[in-house]
Write a protein that holds these residues in place. Structure first.
Motif, PDB file in Angstrom:
ATOM      1  N   ALA A 118      57.480  39.265  36.767  1.00 14.10           N
ATOM      2  CA  ALA A 118      58.103  39.329  35.444  1.00 14.10           C
ATOM      3  C   ALA A 118      59.188  40.253  35.368  1.00 14.10           C
ATOM      4  CB  ALA A 118      56.985  39.558  34.352  1.00 14.10           C
ATOM      5  N   ALA A 119      59.361  41.353  36.085  1.00 12.00           N
ATOM      6  CA  ALA A 119      60.515  42.355  36.051  1.00 12.00           C
ATOM      7  C   ALA A 119      61.587  41.761  36.563  1.00 12.00           C
ATOM      8  CB  ALA A 119      60.062  43.686  36.685  1.00 12.00           C
ATOM      9  N   GLN A 120      61.584  40.489  37.367  1.00  9.19           N
ATOM     10  CA  GLN A 120      62.676  39.893  38.130  1.00  9.19           C
ATOM     11  C   GLN A 120      63.281  38.919  37.404  1.00  9.19           C
ATOM     12  OE1 GLN A 120      62.060  39.463  42.209  1.00  9.19           O
ATOM     13  NE2 GLN A 120      60.726  41.751  42.241  1.00  9.19           N
ATOM     14  N   ILE A 121      62.327  37.915  36.894  1.00  6.32           N
ATOM     15  CA  ILE A 121      62.456  36.796  36.177  1.00  6.32           C
ATOM     16  C   ILE A 121      61.973  36.895  34.846  1.00  6.32           C
ATOM     17  CG2 ILE A 121      63.196  35.667  38.425  1.00  6.32           C
ATOM     18  CD1 ILE A 121      60.280  33.870  37.888  1.00  6.32           C
ATOM     19  N   SER A 122      62.512  35.603  33.860  1.00  4.36           N
ATOM     20  CA  SER A 122      61.736  35.455  32.705  1.00  4.36           C
ATOM     21  C   SER A 122      60.729  34.311  32.938  1.00  4.36           C
ATOM     22  CB  SER A 122      62.777  34.928  31.588  1.00  4.36           C
ATOM     23  OG  SER A 122      62.235  34.721  30.496  1.00  4.36           O
ATOM     24  N   ILE A 123      59.499  34.977  32.491  1.00  4.15           N
ATOM     25  CA  ILE A 123      58.458  33.821  32.827  1.00  4.15           C
ATOM     26  C   ILE A 123      58.229  33.348  31.388  1.00  4.15           C
ATOM     27  CG2 ILE A 123      56.048  33.603  33.468  1.00  4.15           C
ATOM     28  CD1 ILE A 123      56.266  35.854  35.456  1.00  4.15           C
ATOM     29  N   SER A 124      58.119  31.904  31.200  1.00  9.73           N
ATOM     30  CA  SER A 124      57.723  31.315  29.860  1.00  9.73           C
ATOM     31  C   SER A 124      56.440  30.211  30.120  1.00  9.73           C
ATOM     32  CB  SER A 124      58.826  30.748  29.195  1.00  9.73           C
ATOM     33  OG  SER A 124      59.468  29.786  29.817  1.00  9.73           O
ATOM     34  N   ARG A 125      56.520  29.884  31.319  1.00 13.25           N
ATOM     35  CA  ARG A 125      55.526  28.684  31.464  1.00 13.25           C
ATOM     36  C   ARG A 125      55.050  28.913  32.926  1.00 13.25           C
ATOM     37  NH1 ARG A 125      56.241  22.164  31.064  1.00 13.25           N
ATOM     38  NH2 ARG A 125      54.001  21.916  30.036  1.00 13.25           N
ATOM     39  N   LEU A 126      53.700  28.830  33.118  1.00  7.42           N
ATOM     40  CA  LEU A 126      52.919  28.888  34.322  1.00  7.42           C
ATOM     41  C   LEU A 126      52.004  27.674  34.579  1.00  7.42           C
ATOM     42  CD1 LEU A 126      52.880  31.889  32.875  1.00  7.42           C
ATOM     43  CD2 LEU A 126      52.222  32.572  35.069  1.00  7.42           C
ATOM     44  N   VAL A 127      51.881  27.289  35.969  1.00  7.60           N
ATOM     45  CA  VAL A 127      51.113  26.078  35.894  1.00  7.60           C
ATOM     46  C   VAL A 127      49.948  26.719  37.210  1.00  7.60           C
ATOM     47  CG1 VAL A 127      50.778  24.044  36.927  1.00  7.60           C
ATOM     48  CG2 VAL A 127      52.860  24.255  35.322  1.00  7.60           C
ATOM     49  N   ASP A 128      48.811  26.448  36.888  1.00 15.79           N
ATOM     50  CA  ASP A 128      47.845  26.961  38.028  1.00 15.79           C
ATOM     51  C   ASP A 128      47.032  25.751  38.489  1.00 15.79           C
ATOM     52  OD1 ASP A 128      45.956  28.357  39.520  1.00 15.79           O
ATOM     53  OD2 ASP A 128      44.536  28.857  37.810  1.00 15.79           O
ATOM     54  N   VAL A 129      47.617  25.218  39.575  1.00 15.41           N
ATOM     55  CA  VAL A 129      47.026  24.075  40.400  1.00 15.41           C
ATOM     56  C   VAL A 129      45.884  24.277  41.112  1.00 15.41           C
ATOM     57  CG1 VAL A 129      47.546  22.314  42.293  1.00 15.41           C
ATOM     58  CG2 VAL A 129      49.465  23.017  40.596  1.00 15.41           C
ATOM     59  N   GLY A 130      44.625  23.562  40.819  1.00 18.51           N
ATOM     60  CA  GLY A 130      43.367  23.701  41.047  1.00 18.51           C
ATOM     61  C   GLY A 130      42.651  24.952  40.207  1.00 18.51           C
ATOM     62  N   CYS A 131      42.940  24.783  39.024  1.00 16.30           N
ATOM     63  CA  CYS A 131      42.487  25.834  38.301  1.00 16.30           C
ATOM     64  C   CYS A 131      40.957  26.109  38.309  1.00 16.30           C
ATOM     65  CB  CYS A 131      42.976  25.864  36.876  1.00 16.30           C
ATOM     66  SG  CYS A 131      42.158  24.528  35.743  1.00 16.30           S
ATOM     67  N   GLY A 132      40.246  25.297  38.767  1.00 12.98           N
ATOM     68  CA  GLY A 132      38.691  25.274  38.859  1.00 12.98           C
ATOM     69  C   GLY A 132      38.258  25.461  37.426  1.00 12.98           C
ATOM     70  N   SER A 133      37.293  26.252  37.106  1.00  6.25           N
ATOM     71  CA  SER A 133      36.593  26.336  35.717  1.00  6.25           C
ATOM     72  C   SER A 133      37.423  27.199  34.912  1.00  6.25           C
ATOM     73  CB  SER A 133      35.112  27.101  35.909  1.00  6.25           C
ATOM     74  OG  SER A 133      35.191  28.399  36.359  1.00  6.25           O
ATOM     75  N   GLY A 134      38.832  27.636  35.317  1.00  8.92           N
ATOM     76  CA  GLY A 134      39.473  28.251  34.521  1.00  8.92           C
ATOM     77  C   GLY A 134      39.406  29.906  34.820  1.00  8.92           C
ATOM     78  N   GLY A 135      39.032  30.504  35.514  1.00 10.54           N
ATOM     79  CA  GLY A 135      38.830  31.857  35.825  1.00 10.54           C
ATOM     80  C   GLY A 135      40.014  32.806  35.877  1.00 10.54           C
ATOM     81  N   ASN A 136      41.275  32.288  36.165  1.00 11.04           N
ATOM     82  CA  ASN A 136      42.439  32.862  36.206  1.00 11.04           C
ATOM     83  C   ASN A 136      43.405  32.727  35.143  1.00 11.04           C
ATOM     84  OD1 ASN A 136      42.101  34.279  38.642  1.00 11.04           O
ATOM     85  ND2 ASN A 136      42.529  32.370  39.819  1.00 11.04           N
ATOM     86  N   LEU A 137      42.873  31.775  34.434  1.00 10.17           N
ATOM     87  CA  LEU A 137      43.691  31.382  33.383  1.00 10.17           C
ATOM     88  C   LEU A 137      44.089  32.324  32.056  1.00 10.17           C
ATOM     89  CD1 LEU A 137      42.413  27.787  32.294  1.00 10.17           C
ATOM     90  CD2 LEU A 137      44.513  28.460  33.718  1.00 10.17           C
ATOM     91  N   GLU A 138      43.112  33.293  31.871  1.00  8.33           N
ATOM     92  CA  GLU A 138      43.339  34.461  30.934  1.00  8.33           C
ATOM     93  C   GLU A 138      44.367  35.277  31.254  1.00  8.33           C
ATOM     94  OE1 GLU A 138      40.963  37.815  28.542  1.00  8.33           O
ATOM     95  OE2 GLU A 138      39.996  36.713  30.060  1.00  8.33           O
ATOM     96  N   VAL A 139      44.476  35.663  32.851  1.00 12.14           N
ATOM     97  CA  VAL A 139      45.478  36.554  33.227  1.00 12.14           C
ATOM     98  C   VAL A 139      46.786  35.931  33.220  1.00 12.14           C
ATOM     99  CG1 VAL A 139      46.267  37.710  35.478  1.00 12.14           C
ATOM    100  CG2 VAL A 139      43.766  37.620  34.956  1.00 12.14           C
ATOM    101  N   LEU A 140      46.943  34.606  33.690  1.00 11.93           N
ATOM    102  CA  LEU A 140      47.918  34.000  33.705  1.00 11.93           C
ATOM    103  C   LEU A 140      48.602  34.032  32.135  1.00 11.93           C
ATOM    104  CD1 LEU A 140      47.271  31.123  36.340  1.00 11.93           C
ATOM    105  CD2 LEU A 140      48.525  33.194  36.800  1.00 11.93           C
ATOM    106  N   ALA A 141      47.704  33.733  31.378  1.00 13.42           N
ATOM    107  CA  ALA A 141      48.428  33.490  29.895  1.00 13.42           C
ATOM    108  C   ALA A 141      48.880  34.996  29.455  1.00 13.42           C
ATOM    109  CB  ALA A 141      47.070  32.976  29.126  1.00 13.42           C
ATOM    110  N   ARG A 142      48.629  35.793  29.781  1.00 16.94           N
ATOM    111  CA  ARG A 142      49.383  37.175  29.536  1.00 16.94           C
ATOM    112  C   ARG A 142      50.926  37.148  29.678  1.00 16.94           C
ATOM    113  NH1 ARG A 142      45.072  40.682  32.409  1.00 16.94           N
ATOM    114  NH2 ARG A 142      42.961  39.968  31.449  1.00 16.94           N
ATOM    115  N   PHE A 143      51.172  36.318  30.571  1.00 18.73           N
ATOM    116  CA  PHE A 143      52.731  36.319  30.954  1.00 18.73           C
ATOM    117  C   PHE A 143      53.570  35.070  30.398  1.00 18.73           C
ATOM    118  CE2 PHE A 143      50.435  38.757  33.954  1.00 18.73           C
ATOM    119  CZ  PHE A 143      51.244  39.907  33.935  1.00 18.73           C
ATOM    120  N   GLY A 144      52.687  34.232  29.772  1.00 21.63           N
ATOM    121  CA  GLY A 144      53.291  32.977  29.214  1.00 21.63           C
ATOM    122  C   GLY A 144      52.665  31.672  29.104  1.00 21.63           C
ATOM    123  N   GLU A 145      52.893  30.480  28.553  1.00 26.13           N
ATOM    124  CA  GLU A 145      52.135  29.356  28.438  1.00 26.13           C
ATOM    125  C   GLU A 145      51.595  28.875  29.534  1.00 26.13           C
ATOM    126  OE1 GLU A 145      53.272  25.743  25.829  1.00 26.13           O
ATOM    127  OE2 GLU A 145      53.891  25.459  27.847  1.00 26.13           O
TER     128      GLU A 145
END
Length: 120
Positions: free
Chosen positions: A44-71
């Motif tokens: 995020a210090a190098q590029i603008s992040i507005s949308r992230l896609v988590d392929v193989g998100c499982g039960s969503g354990g990483n979604l909260e961390v990723l959502a801090r940086f964009g949709e």
């Protein structure tokens, strides 16, 4: 030889609450989330992040961390795990199936946590 019950996802064979509890409380998962967050801060210090896609998100354990940086959009082949990820309400949406082609070019960051080890 590997156990065929776990060919797609070890979490898929757990009860939804058990899968979520494992993803939320296991010590190495907590540590990995901190590593993911640190890495995303650097990106995020190098590029603008507005949308992230988590392929193989499982039960969503990483979604909260990723959502801090964009949709964030989760993609999960397992119907069982995709539903668990939706219940977390951290992603803008969770797609059950493969990554749609248009998302490949519309995402700023695409993650594949816990995916590569399931590919022959």
């Amino acid at each position: 030889m590997s156990d065929p019950r776990f060919a797609d996802s070890a979490l898929e064979h757990l009860a939804p609450a058990e899968a979520i509890a494992l993803e939320d409380n296991l010590w190495w998962v907590s540590g990995r989330k901190k590593i993911i967050e640190t890495f995303l801060i650097r990106i995020a210090a190098q590029i603008s992040i507005s949308r992230l896609v988590d392929v193989g998100c499982g039960s969503g354990g990483n979604l909260e961390v990723l959502a801090r940086f964009g949709e964030v959009v989760g993609v999960e082949k397992s119907k069982h795990l995709a539903e668990a990820a939706r219940r977390r309400e951290k992603a803008a949406r969770v797609i059950c199936g493969d990554l749609p082609g248009e998302m490949k070019s519309s995402a700023d960051v695409v993650t594949l946590f816990d995916v590569l080890e399931h590919i022959e």
